[in-house]
Scaffold this motif. Structure first.
Motif, mmCIF file in Angstrom:
data_model
loop_
_atom_site.group_PDB
_atom_site.id
_atom_site.type_symbol
_atom_site.label_atom_id
_atom_site.label_comp_id
_atom_site.label_asym_id
_atom_site.label_seq_id
_atom_site.Cartn_x
_atom_site.Cartn_y
_atom_site.Cartn_z
ATOM 1 N N ARG A 12 -35.998 57.410 13.547
ATOM 2 C CA ARG A 12 -34.615 57.865 13.633
ATOM 3 C C ARG A 12 -34.003 57.803 12.242
ATOM 4 O O ARG A 12 -33.960 56.746 11.637
ATOM 5 C CB ARG A 12 -33.824 56.974 14.596
ATOM 6 C CG ARG A 12 -34.019 57.328 16.066
ATOM 7 C CD ARG A 12 -33.487 56.250 16.977
ATOM 8 N NE ARG A 12 -32.015 56.144 16.979
ATOM 9 C CZ ARG A 12 -31.218 56.878 17.759
ATOM 10 N NH1 ARG A 12 -31.732 57.755 18.582
ATOM 11 N NH2 ARG A 12 -29.913 56.727 17.716
ATOM 12 N N LYS A 14 -30.764 58.009 9.974
ATOM 13 C CA LYS A 14 -29.308 57.961 10.041
ATOM 14 C C LYS A 14 -28.709 58.625 8.805
ATOM 15 O O LYS A 14 -29.035 58.236 7.670
ATOM 16 C CB LYS A 14 -28.826 56.511 10.111
ATOM 17 C CG LYS A 14 -29.221 55.839 11.409
ATOM 18 C CD LYS A 14 -28.734 54.405 11.460
ATOM 19 C CE LYS A 14 -29.210 53.750 12.754
ATOM 20 N NZ LYS A 14 -29.008 52.312 12.760
ATOM 21 N N ALA A 81 -18.192 53.110 15.606
ATOM 22 C CA ALA A 81 -19.281 52.172 15.325
ATOM 23 C C ALA A 81 -18.749 51.034 14.454
ATOM 24 O O ALA A 81 -19.078 49.861 14.652
ATOM 25 C CB ALA A 81 -20.441 52.890 14.637
ATOM 26 N N LYS A 97 -26.903 45.375 20.346
ATOM 27 C CA LYS A 97 -27.036 46.296 19.218
ATOM 28 C C LYS A 97 -26.066 47.466 19.357
ATOM 29 O O LYS A 97 -25.847 47.960 20.456
ATOM 30 C CB LYS A 97 -28.459 46.874 19.166
ATOM 31 C CG LYS A 97 -29.419 46.018 18.408
ATOM 32 C CD LYS A 97 -30.628 46.797 17.864
ATOM 33 C CE LYS A 97 -31.194 47.847 18.788
ATOM 34 N NZ LYS A 97 -32.580 48.217 18.489
ATOM 35 N N GLU A 99 -25.440 51.232 19.014
ATOM 36 C CA GLU A 99 -26.233 52.453 18.934
ATOM 37 C C GLU A 99 -25.297 53.659 18.895
ATOM 38 O O GLU A 99 -24.388 53.772 19.711
ATOM 39 C CB GLU A 99 -27.141 52.596 20.165
ATOM 40 C CG GLU A 99 -28.137 51.468 20.335
ATOM 41 C CD GLU A 99 -29.391 51.637 19.496
ATOM 42 O OE1 GLU A 99 -29.444 52.589 18.672
ATOM 43 O OE2 GLU A 99 -30.311 50.822 19.655
ATOM 44 N N TYR A 102 -26.136 57.409 21.916
ATOM 45 C CA TYR A 102 -27.049 56.674 22.784
ATOM 46 C C TYR A 102 -27.303 57.460 24.061
ATOM 47 O O TYR A 102 -26.389 57.799 24.805
ATOM 48 C CB TYR A 102 -26.451 55.302 23.106
ATOM 49 C CG TYR A 102 -27.394 54.395 23.842
ATOM 50 C CD1 TYR A 102 -28.557 53.936 23.229
ATOM 51 C CD2 TYR A 102 -27.123 53.991 25.137
ATOM 52 C CE1 TYR A 102 -29.428 53.105 23.897
ATOM 53 C CE2 TYR A 102 -27.993 53.149 25.815
ATOM 54 C CZ TYR A 102 -29.142 52.711 25.176
ATOM 55 O OH TYR A 102 -30.011 51.885 25.852
#
Ligand code: ZN
Length: 188
Positions: A12, A14, A81, A97, A99, A102
């Motif tokens: 993944r 970012k 976030a 966590k 995410e 999601y």
């Protein structure tokens, strides 16, 4: 979207991990970064004043319910976030966590992608939704019910066209509070 998949490594990627779209373009050959939901090619997009993000080359073909890719929405997710990490900073917990984007395959008819989620290993889930596009009260209620049905709590943040008195009043009666997202545009 803020996260893409690197086809080569299956990792993944970012967007916030990079300073510029140029840095992403330099590192990943065209076609290597794809959408986590439909597997189609995405590329980085930079808009002054907004967080770096990915956009589809062609519209997303996934039937999972998700939001449009406006720079404002990407920025909203980024802020949520950050908001969540502030909320938990006094109680850091290895088993929870944050995410972004999601995926909830059992939520709603075709699954949903939560904007931001606090995911606990013990099964708890707190979702933060950033709603900017126009939404009716019925839709808002349905989405809330979909989240509740899988046992997830949700915090709504309204901005732009979604921030109506009707939506705000309902959310307040339901949750006691409602978040807001404001965008200030400058032309420097
Ligand atoms: Zn897609």
């Amino acid at each position: 979207m803020l996260v893409a998949i690197d086809k080569k490594s299956a990792e993944r990627i970012k967007a916030v991990g990079y300073k510029t779209a140029h840095a992403i373009r330099s590192k990943f050959p065209l076609g290597e970064l794809v959408c986590p939901f439909c597997d189609e090619i995405v590329f980085p997009r930079e808009r002054q004043g907004f967080v770096l993000h990915f956009v589809h080359q062609h519209p997303c073909t996934s039937n999972i319910a998700r939001h449009p890719e406006s720079p404002e929405h990407e920025q909203g997710k980024f802020e949520l976030a950050r908001f969540l990490s502030q909320q938990i900073k006094d109680h850091p917990n290895e088993s929870a966590k944050i995410e972004v984007e999601y995926r909830l395959s059992k939520c709603g008819e075709n699954g949903r992608v939560a904007d931001v989620a606090l995911v606990y290993q013990n099964g708890n889930l707190l979702i933060c939704e950033c709603q900017l596009a126009k939404i009716t009260l019925d839709e808002l209620e349905q989405r809330t019910r979909d989240y509740y049905a899988i046992g997830a709590d949700v915090l709504w943040f309204l901005g732009k066209d979604a921030d109506t008195l009707e939506n705000r009043t309902w959310l307040r009666s339901m949750f006691g509070s409602v978040g807001s997202l404001q965008f200030i545009y400058t032309s420097s």
